[in-house]
Motif scaffolding. Structure first.
Motif, PDB file in Angstrom:
ATOM      1  N   ALA A  33       0.816  -1.215   0.000  1.00 40.82           N
ATOM      2  CA  ALA A  33       0.000   0.000   0.000  1.00 40.82           C
ATOM      3  C   ALA A  33       0.850   1.265   0.000  1.00 40.82           C
ATOM      4  N   LEU A  34       1.933   1.289   0.759  1.00 44.42           N
ATOM      5  CA  LEU A  34       2.779   2.481   0.807  1.00 44.42           C
ATOM      6  C   LEU A  34       3.439   2.747  -0.543  1.00 44.42           C
ATOM      7  N   ARG A  35       3.827   1.711  -1.231  1.00 40.28           N
ATOM      8  CA  ARG A  35       4.430   1.903  -2.551  1.00 40.28           C
ATOM      9  C   ARG A  35       3.392   2.362  -3.568  1.00 40.28           C
ATOM     10  N   LEU A  36       2.205   1.766  -3.501  1.00 36.80           N
ATOM     11  CA  LEU A  36       1.146   2.197  -4.414  1.00 36.80           C
ATOM     12  C   LEU A  36       0.716   3.629  -4.112  1.00 36.80           C
ATOM     13  N   LYS A  37       0.715   3.997  -2.839  1.00 34.81           N
ATOM     14  CA  LYS A  37       0.365   5.361  -2.457  1.00 34.81           C
ATOM     15  C   LYS A  37       1.353   6.351  -3.068  1.00 34.81           C
ATOM     16  N   ALA A  38       2.624   5.987  -3.115  1.00 30.83           N
ATOM     17  CA  ALA A  38       3.628   6.866  -3.721  1.00 30.83           C
ATOM     18  C   ALA A  38       3.358   7.071  -5.204  1.00 30.83           C
ATOM     19  N   LEU A  39       2.781   6.090  -5.854  1.00 31.27           N
ATOM     20  CA  LEU A  39       2.476   6.197  -7.285  1.00 31.27           C
ATOM     21  C   LEU A  39       1.089   6.772  -7.551  1.00 31.27           C
ATOM     22  N   ALA A  40       0.325   7.030  -6.508  1.00 33.17           N
ATOM     23  CA  ALA A  40      -1.063   7.478  -6.666  1.00 33.17           C
ATOM     24  C   ALA A  40      -1.159   8.984  -6.873  1.00 33.17           C
ATOM     25  N   ASP A  41      -0.310   9.499  -7.709  1.00 27.19           N
ATOM     26  CA  ASP A  41      -0.326  10.915  -8.044  1.00 27.19           C
ATOM     27  C   ASP A  41       0.082  11.035  -9.514  1.00 27.19           C
ATOM     28  N   PRO A  42      -0.681  11.764 -10.320  1.00 28.69           N
ATOM     29  CA  PRO A  42      -0.362  11.850 -11.752  1.00 28.69           C
ATOM     30  C   PRO A  42       1.030  12.411 -12.044  1.00 28.69           C
ATOM     31  N   VAL A  43       1.495  13.351 -11.247  1.00 26.12           N
ATOM     32  CA  VAL A  43       2.837  13.913 -11.476  1.00 26.12           C
ATOM     33  C   VAL A  43       3.887  12.846 -11.235  1.00 26.12           C
ATOM     34  N   ARG A  44       3.734  12.063 -10.176  1.00 22.67           N
ATOM     35  CA  ARG A  44       4.728  11.018  -9.883  1.00 22.67           C
ATOM     36  C   ARG A  44       4.695   9.911 -10.931  1.00 22.67           C
ATOM     37  N   VAL A  45       3.528   9.599 -11.447  1.00 23.20           N
ATOM     38  CA  VAL A  45       3.451   8.613 -12.537  1.00 23.20           C
ATOM     39  C   VAL A  45       4.191   9.152 -13.757  1.00 23.20           C
ATOM     40  N   LYS A  46       3.984  10.432 -14.051  1.00 21.45           N
ATOM     41  CA  LYS A  46       4.671  11.036 -15.199  1.00 21.45           C
ATOM     42  C   LYS A  46       6.181  11.061 -14.975  1.00 21.45           C
ATOM     43  N   LEU A  47       6.616  11.384 -13.758  1.00 21.37           N
ATOM     44  CA  LEU A  47       8.047  11.372 -13.459  1.00 21.37           C
ATOM     45  C   LEU A  47       8.635   9.978 -13.648  1.00 21.37           C
ATOM     46  N   MET A  48       7.933   8.961 -13.169  1.00 21.01           N
ATOM     47  CA  MET A  48       8.424   7.587 -13.350  1.00 21.01           C
ATOM     48  C   MET A  48       8.515   7.259 -14.839  1.00 21.01           C
ATOM     49  N   SER A  49       7.535   7.696 -15.601  1.00 23.89           N
ATOM     50  CA  SER A  49       7.548   7.450 -17.042  1.00 23.89           C
ATOM     51  C   SER A  49       8.759   8.119 -17.694  1.00 23.89           C
ATOM     52  N   LEU A  50       9.022   9.365 -17.316  1.00 23.49           N
ATOM     53  CA  LEU A  50      10.174  10.071 -17.865  1.00 23.49           C
ATOM     54  C   LEU A  50      11.485   9.405 -17.469  1.00 23.49           C
ATOM     55  N   LEU A  51      11.586   8.977 -16.217  1.00 24.99           N
ATOM     56  CA  LEU A  51      12.813   8.310 -15.770  1.00 24.99           C
ATOM     57  C   LEU A  51      13.015   6.983 -16.476  1.00 24.99           C
ATOM     58  N   LEU A  52      11.948   6.223 -16.636  1.00 22.35           N
ATOM     59  CA  LEU A  52      12.061   4.922 -17.302  1.00 22.35           C
ATOM     60  C   LEU A  52      12.389   5.060 -18.788  1.00 22.35           C
ATOM     61  N   ALA A  53      11.937   6.147 -19.402  1.00 22.15           N
ATOM     62  CA  ALA A  53      12.177   6.360 -20.829  1.00 22.15           C
ATOM     63  C   ALA A  53      13.489   7.093 -21.107  1.00 22.15           C
ATOM     64  N   SER A  54      14.171   7.549 -20.087  1.00 24.07           N
ATOM     65  CA  SER A  54      15.383   8.333 -20.272  1.00 24.07           C
ATOM     66  C   SER A  54      16.460   7.538 -21.004  1.00 24.07           C
ATOM     67  N   PRO A  55      16.992   8.084 -22.091  1.00 30.21           N
ATOM     68  CA  PRO A  55      18.060   7.374 -22.801  1.00 30.21           C
ATOM     69  C   PRO A  55      19.340   7.294 -21.974  1.00 30.21           C
ATOM     70  N   LEU A  56      19.493   8.197 -21.017  1.00 28.74           N
ATOM     71  CA  LEU A  56      20.678   8.189 -20.149  1.00 28.74           C
ATOM     72  C   LEU A  56      20.501   7.280 -18.941  1.00 28.74           C
ATOM     73  N   GLY A  57      19.267   6.864 -18.677  1.00 32.77           N
ATOM     74  CA  GLY A  57      18.990   6.049 -17.502  1.00 32.77           C
ATOM     75  C   GLY A  57      18.816   6.867 -16.245  1.00 32.77           C
ATOM     76  N   ALA A  58      19.002   8.197 -16.343  1.00 29.34           N
ATOM     77  CA  ALA A  58      18.854   9.091 -15.196  1.00 29.34           C
ATOM     78  C   ALA A  58      18.578  10.490 -15.716  1.00 29.34           C
ATOM     79  N   GLU A  59      17.945  11.289 -14.883  1.00 28.66           N
ATOM     80  CA  GLU A  59      17.644  12.680 -15.241  1.00 28.66           C
ATOM     81  C   GLU A  59      17.879  13.567 -14.031  1.00 28.66           C
ATOM     82  N   ASN A  60      18.165  14.848 -14.282  1.00 26.41           N
ATOM     83  CA  ASN A  60      18.292  15.771 -13.160  1.00 26.41           C
ATOM     84  C   ASN A  60      16.961  16.469 -12.930  1.00 26.41           C
ATOM     85  N   GLY A  61      16.809  17.036 -11.751  1.00 27.30           N
ATOM     86  CA  GLY A  61      15.543  17.643 -11.360  1.00 27.30           C
ATOM     87  C   GLY A  61      15.121  18.793 -12.251  1.00 27.30           C
ATOM     88  N   GLY A  62      16.091  19.584 -12.718  1.00 24.11           N
ATOM     89  CA  GLY A  62      15.766  20.707 -13.595  1.00 24.11           C
ATOM     90  C   GLY A  62      15.143  20.255 -14.900  1.00 24.11           C
TER      91      GLY A  62
END
Length: 119
Positions: A33-62
């Motif tokens: 439940a705690l892990r699903l709660k962390a993903l229960a926000d559209p911004v965090r889902v989008k961030l995970m999508s961006l991180l997973l799709a990153s060609p570098l495997g990582a991104e900076n906050g900016g």
């Protein structure tokens, strides 16, 4: 005011029998439940999508802030929630912090929800 969930160590991927295997105990249910709660926000889902799709495997906050159109401080808050849930890692490089998805944690969460989801 919503009831706060207890804090547990989520630095390692969730590890318990799949929820489809039968009733889960309280501790396992809380971990999932705690892990699903962390993903229960559209911004965090989008961030995970961006991180997973990153060609570098990582991104900076900016770069993440620019991609979602929010301030760096807002993105920092969301990344902290994902990191505390064990779904991302962050590593400081000079003035920048690089954020990476923890694929092992995501795979483990998928397997807990559906043991047939991942090869």
């Amino acid at each position: 005011m919503p009831k706060a969930l207890p804090v547990i160590d989520m630095s390692t991927p969730v590890c318990c029998a799949p929820v489809a295997a039968g009733p889960v105990d309280d501790d396992a249910a809380l971990e999932v439940a705690l892990r699903l709660k962390a993903l229960a926000d559209p911004v965090r889902v989008k961030l995970m999508s961006l991180l997973l799709a990153s060609p570098l495997g990582a991104e900076n906050g900016g770069d993440l802030a620019a991609a979602v159109g929010l301030s760096e401080s807002t993105i920092s808050h969301h990344l902290k929630v994902l990191r505390e849930a064990g779904l991302t890692d962050s590593e400081r490089h000079g003035m920048n912090t690089l954020h990476r998805p923890r694929r092992d944690a995501l795979t483990a969460l998928c397997r807990v929800l559906d043991p047939n989801c991942c090869p």
